[in-house]
Design an enzyme around this catalytic site. Structure first.
Site, PDB file in Angstrom:
ATOM      1  N   GLY A  47       0.830  -1.198   0.000  1.00 55.20           N
ATOM      2  CA  GLY A  47       0.000   0.000   0.000  1.00 55.20           C
ATOM      3  C   GLY A  47       0.862   1.243   0.000  1.00 55.20           C
ATOM      4  CE  LYS A  88       5.607   0.361  -4.975  1.00 49.95           C
ATOM      5  NZ  LYS A  88       6.195   1.231  -3.950  1.00 49.95           N
ATOM      6  CG  ASN A 136      12.086   2.819  -7.536  1.00 48.82           C
ATOM      7  OD1 ASN A 136      12.922   2.080  -8.037  1.00 48.82           O
ATOM      8  ND2 ASN A 136      11.453   2.513  -6.417  1.00 48.82           N
TER       9      ASN A 136
END
Length: 356
Positions: free
Chosen positions: A151, A206, A277
């Site tokens: 999450g 993601k 990232n």
């Protein structure tokens, strides 16, 4: 209240340990480096990964995994994917797991939560989901106790007690519910899910999209062509690719991709200043960080030289393998792979995926 073991002394493991301790649970944190344990025990601080954040005095840390796991009702694996097999092997050598290997499948096994994101490659290099890989490493009796936790949850904010939402996903609904109730507090809302595949895919891919977001963010500083509208285009296209991969690998619930695990985690990973990232994507543009590497294989093998862990790099390589095997159309992931492999520049990438 329960006894909980957190295996991993990084930011996320420490933050969750702090949150669970505040909830009133008895929490033991395992960290490989004794210096990390000593700092947590003596100074109530993880100096390396959560500097400046005061941890609960009741939180204890130890480099002795057997001691940490001995009586835990819930064991949470909080290590990067590249270390998961090693840590699972260490866990198997503890007296508790040695005893459990001879026991029948049942309630003697502790719940095993998993925070690790990404994929685990087999000997041929083909990637597998974290729960599948871990299931092959642990005794069969533990399989029904695996719960994947994910999450939008930056460690710094969890440690600071900011309101956060999580998903606890498992093929065993009772295991997911039990972990949900253990993690839940006034500041941490937790929801259970049976779509353990979809939640894992969201968590892994993601990070790839976030690198692309970092590229866009850096390029927007020098171009009037990009703005908030452009970011939304990239976010929507990225979510579509995550869903494409998830469906192919066996996701069972379409709503996973519009939940906290999907769009929620993708949004915070792409937009937040905390994200490593996104930072890596920016560093490609601003610092020429790829110049020292011959291609993605070289980059992955020398990733520690970057100075921080951008898990999306390794995930991108694995997604490319899956896309080639299953003939998936994932232009953002494929284009980013070409950038990391020194086959394409950022400008060309943006022109191709955004029609710019």
């Amino acid at each position: 209240m329960a006894s909980i073991a957190i295996l991993g002394g990084g930011a996320w493991g420490t933050a969750l340990a702090a949150s669970l301790t505040v909830n009133g649970h008895t929490v033991m944190l395992w960290a490989r480096r004794r210096q990390t344990c000593d700092a947590i025990n003596a100074r109530n601080e993880n100096v390396q990964y959560l500097p400046g954040i005061t941890l609960p005095a009741a939180l204890c840390a130890s480099p002795d995994m057997a001691y940490v796991c001995a009586g835990a009702d819930l064991i949470v694996l909080a290590v990067p994917s590249c270390y998961l097999a090693e840590v699972a092997a260490l866990m198997n050598t503890t007296p508790r797991f040695q005893r459990l290997r001879t026991a029948a499948v049942g309630q003697e096994y502790p719940l095993i939560g998993i925070l690790t994101k990404g994929f685990i490659p087999d000997q041929e290099g083909m990637p597998h989901l974290i729960t599948d890989a871990l299931g092959a490493l642990l005794p069969s009796g533990a399989h029904g106790q695996l719960v994947y936790i994910s999450g939008p949850s930056h460690a710094q904010e969890v440690a600071q007690g900011k309101v956060t939402g999580l998903i606890a996903a498992s093929q065993n609904p009772m295991a997911a519910i039990r972990v949900r109730e253990l993690l839940r507090s006034k500041r941490v809302q937790v929801y259970s899910s049976l779509d353990v595949v979809g939640v894992q895919v969201c968590a892994a891919v993601k990070n790839v999209i976030a690198i692309a977001f970092g590229l866009l963010d850096a390029m927007a500083e020098h171009s009037e062509a990009f703005g908030d509208n452009t970011e939304s285009m990239l976010l929507a296209a990225g979510l579509n690719e995550i869903q494409t991969i998830g469906k192919q690998l066996g996701s069972t619930h379409p709503e996973t991709f519009t939940s906290l695990a999907g769009i929620g985690d993708l949004d915070v990973t792409c937009r937040s200043a905390y994200g490593r990232n996104r930072r890596f994507g920016r560093d490609i543009v601003h610092k020429g960080i790829l110049d020292s590497f011959s291609g993605i294989q070289d980059l992955v093998s020398r990733l520690p030289e970057v100075g921080y862990l951008a898990e999306g790099v390794v995930a991108c390589m694995h997604v490319q393998r899956l896309a080639e095997r299953d003939r998936l159309k994932v232009p953002i992931c494929a284009g980013l792979y070409a950038i990391l492999n020194r086959e394409k520049g950022a400008d060309t990438f943006m022109q191709e995926i955004l029609g710019w």
